[in-house]
Design an enzyme around this catalytic site. Structure first.
Site, PDB file in Angstrom:
ATOM      1  CE  LYS A 141      15.545  34.893 110.232  1.00 43.92           C
ATOM      2  NZ  LYS A 141      15.604  36.212 110.904  1.00 43.92           N
TER       3      LYS A 141
ATOM      4  CG  HIS B 101      18.953  41.344 105.458  1.00 42.66           C
ATOM      5  ND1 HIS B 101      19.167  42.618 105.944  1.00 42.66           N
ATOM      6  CD2 HIS B 101      19.144  40.509 106.515  1.00 42.66           C
ATOM      7  CE1 HIS B 101      19.468  42.562 107.224  1.00 42.66           C
ATOM      8  NE2 HIS B 101      19.470  41.299 107.594  1.00 42.66           N
TER       9      HIS B 101
ATOM     10  CG  HIS C  94      22.055  38.819 115.650  1.00 44.39           C
ATOM     11  ND1 HIS C  94      21.542  39.897 114.947  1.00 44.39           N
ATOM     12  CD2 HIS C  94      21.709  37.723 114.930  1.00 44.39           C
ATOM     13  CE1 HIS C  94      20.901  39.458 113.869  1.00 44.39           C
ATOM     14  NE2 HIS C  94      20.999  38.155 113.828  1.00 44.39           N
TER      15      HIS C  94
ATOM     16  CE1 TYR D 172      11.024  39.943  85.285  1.00 40.76           C
ATOM     17  CE2 TYR D 172       9.593  40.143  87.199  1.00 40.76           C
ATOM     18  CZ  TYR D 172       9.773  39.832  85.862  1.00 40.76           C
ATOM     19  OH  TYR D 172       8.708  39.399  85.111  1.00 40.76           O
TER      20      TYR D 172
ATOM     21  NE  ARG E 127      20.442  35.717 109.633  1.00 42.05           N
ATOM     22  CZ  ARG E 127      20.431  35.851 108.301  1.00 42.05           C
ATOM     23  NH1 ARG E 127      21.292  35.156 107.565  1.00 42.05           N
ATOM     24  NH2 ARG E 127      19.579  36.656 107.705  1.00 42.05           N
TER      25      ARG E 127
ATOM     26  NE  ARG F 291      22.898  39.453 110.742  1.00 37.64           N
ATOM     27  CZ  ARG F 291      22.952  39.143 109.449  1.00 37.64           C
ATOM     28  NH1 ARG F 291      24.083  38.684 108.927  1.00 37.64           N
ATOM     29  NH2 ARG F 291      21.901  39.278 108.668  1.00 37.64           N
TER      30      ARG F 291
END
Length: 403
Positions: A269, A359, A332, A369, A242, A335
């Site tokens: 973030k 993310h 941005h 998990y 970012r 990305r």
């Protein structure tokens, strides 16, 4: 003899406390400093007690007499007026501590202790400022869904549809915090899903076609402004972090020997630390940059204030200077370009690409998990991506998987 306003106003202080009686236990105490205070003398449970009523003239003679009558009524019911006054005061204090505004302040303080980003806190405080004038003083347990909706409608009426949706979310946070701390029974914002005007999702402009992205990289390579700005754009393309994470990068986060950039959780973030594998091309750019800014804290210090990092507008201005409009590409957007080209290559797992983009999985169960960093795959992928960027700059379409 009953008191009159004229007698009270004309009463002068003496060297010691003077008491004027109005009958029925109501007295006006005049202290040597000239203050005139109402007191009610009464007996309760066999003991002599005194109730403080207030100060004259803020509390008038009529008000004092009404207070006397109220106290007499409590005594007939077997209740102590002084105790009832203390209980009422405690109730007022508790009510003021349980207002929406007070609990919102507590929530913001909690977020500060948790180390939330200053920008995140400022935005939350701004959103709450839209609601506080309307419901800030209201006891939170008395606020219902229609009342919250009226607050959101006021924001919508100004054309701020996205802000209204975000305000609903932050108001919901305040209510859930109140529920968790035992000061509210439910969160009314859940009933408001679908009640607001739907907003159209607008993705940030990005160049994702390989040939066009290659042309962008060539333009960046020929940038004739400050070399730090050029390198920032080039690293943004190679690392696809970012923009804010790049601008605030510090030299202490870069491990040249290991080829890794470790971004602390506080800068991310999603508030999770993030490791970025650095391809040889990225290391080469960093060594070039070190000659310009290696003496300071930040990789990209502010041109006007070296103790701060690069301004958010710098990268956008550089792209505009290169001839790209804000409708074509943003900082941005690198990305989106990397995500698109990496996914279309078919060479890398979706999980590795998503983790490289920092993310977080939307599924709480899967997130719990699946804690793998996909590190080895990401190291190879970032090296392949750097080579792919070099090929695209040359206008090539050959895809070579680095071993």
């Amino acid at each position: 003899m009953a008191l009159t306003d004229i007698r009270i106003r004309n009463a002068k202080p003496a060297d010691k406390l003077c008491k004027l009686s109005d009958g029925g236990g109501l007295q006006l105490w005049i202290t040597p400093d000239g203050a005139k205070r109402w007191r009610l003398a009464y007996r309760f449970d066999g003991k002599q007690r005194t109730l403080a009523i207030g100060v004259y003239p803020e509390v008038s003679l009529g008000d004092a007499r009404e207070a006397r009558q109220s106290a007499k009524k409590l005594l007939k019911e077997g209740r102590d007026p002084s105790l009832e006054k203390r209980l009422a005061k405690h109730a007022r204090v508790a009510a003021s501590a349980n207002t929406f505004g007070a609990i919102a302040d507590e929530l913001i303080d909690k977020k500060k202790r948790e180390g939330r980003a200053k920008a995140t806190l400022r935005y939350a405080e701004w959103l709450l400022s839209l609601a506080l004038p309307i419901i800030g003083a209201r006891p939170i347990n008395e606020i219902d869904a229609p009342e919250v909706l009226s607050v959101l409608r006021a924001v919508e009426s100004r054309g701020r549809h996205e802000s209204a949706h975000r305000l609903r979310a932050v108001i919901g946070e305040v209510f859930r915090f109140a529920v968790a701390t035992g000061r509210a029974s439910s969160d009314p914002t859940g009933a408001l899903r679908g009640a607001l005007t739907a907003t159209k999702v607008e993705h940030r402009p990005a160049i994702t076609a390989p040939n066009a992205f290659g042309a962008l990289l060539r333009c960046i390579g020929s940038y004739d402004g400050a070399p730090e700005t050029r390198i920032a754009l080039q690293l943004l393309a190679l690392t696809f972090v970012r923009p804010g994470e790049l601008r605030s990068a510090e030299w202490s986060e870069i491990d040249f020997e290991a080829g890794v950039w470790v971004i602390p959780a506080a800068k991310m973030k999603m508030r999770r630390p993030h490791r970025v594998p650095l391809a040889p091309q990225a290391i080469k750019l960093l060594r070039e940059l070190y000659a310009f800014t290696g003496f300071g804290k930040y990789l990209f210090p502010n041109a006007r204030a070296r103790l701060r990092c690069m301004s958010p507008a710098t990268l956008s201005s550089a792209l505009r200077r290169l001839g790209y409009s804000s409708d074509e590409v943003t900082a941005h957007g690198f990305r989106a370009a990397a995500s698109s080209i990496l996914n279309e290559s078919g060479l890398w797992s979706i999980d590795a690409i998503e983790r490289a983009l920092a993310h977080v999985d939307n599924s709480a169960i899967r997130r719990a998990y699946n804690r793998s960093e996909y590190w080895e795959e990401r190291v190879k992928m970032m090296a392949w991506w750097a080579d792919r960027c070099d090929e695209l700059k040359l206008g090539g379409e050959i895809i070579v998987l680095r071993a």
